[in-house]
Design a protein around this motif. Structure first.
Motif: not given
Length: 124
Positions: A30-38
């Motif tokens: 998430e920090r790397e911007g690879l996934v963006s969970p709600s």
């Protein structure tokens, strides 16, 4: 209970268990911007099936192919672009088919087929 592909319903602990991945690794993705969970109102991460499929792809690239996260990011961006272009091509194809049908009804072909070939000569 059936959830939509985009619907955020899975907690980080569930995703971590199902994919045998450390929650810290998911936070890094998430920090790397690879996934963006709600996020819930209580700021808990919620993942959709789409997110899970993305994480599976990241796992395949990193574990099986040895790609680092910077490489994964580039690959995923290119994949998104390709998906976008394929969608555009499909809509253009449908549009051309529609126009071709109309023009054949009016006996005025939209695309004129030519049987000429260009010959390219390279300097010796």
């Amino acid at each position: 209970m059936h959830h939509g592909y985009e619907e955020p319903v899975y907690l980080i602990s569930v995703v971590a268990k199902v994919l045998t991945i450390h929650p810290q690794t998911l936070r890094q993705y998430e920090r790397e911007g690879l996934v963006s969970p709600s996020r819930t109102d209580g700021k808990m991460r919620l993942y959709s099936q789409r997110d899970i499929d993305k994480i599976k792809m990241i796992q395949r690239l990193t574990r099986d192919l040895g790609v680092n996260l910077a490489g994964v990011d580039i690959i995923m961006q290119l994949k998104d672009k390709i998906d976008e272009y394929e969608s555009l091509i499909e809509s253009l194809r449908l549009e051309v088919n529609g126009l071709t049908k109309k023009s054949t009804q009016t006996k005025n072909p939209l695309v004129k087929h030519k049987n000429s070939y260009e010959i390219i000569l390279f300097g010796e």
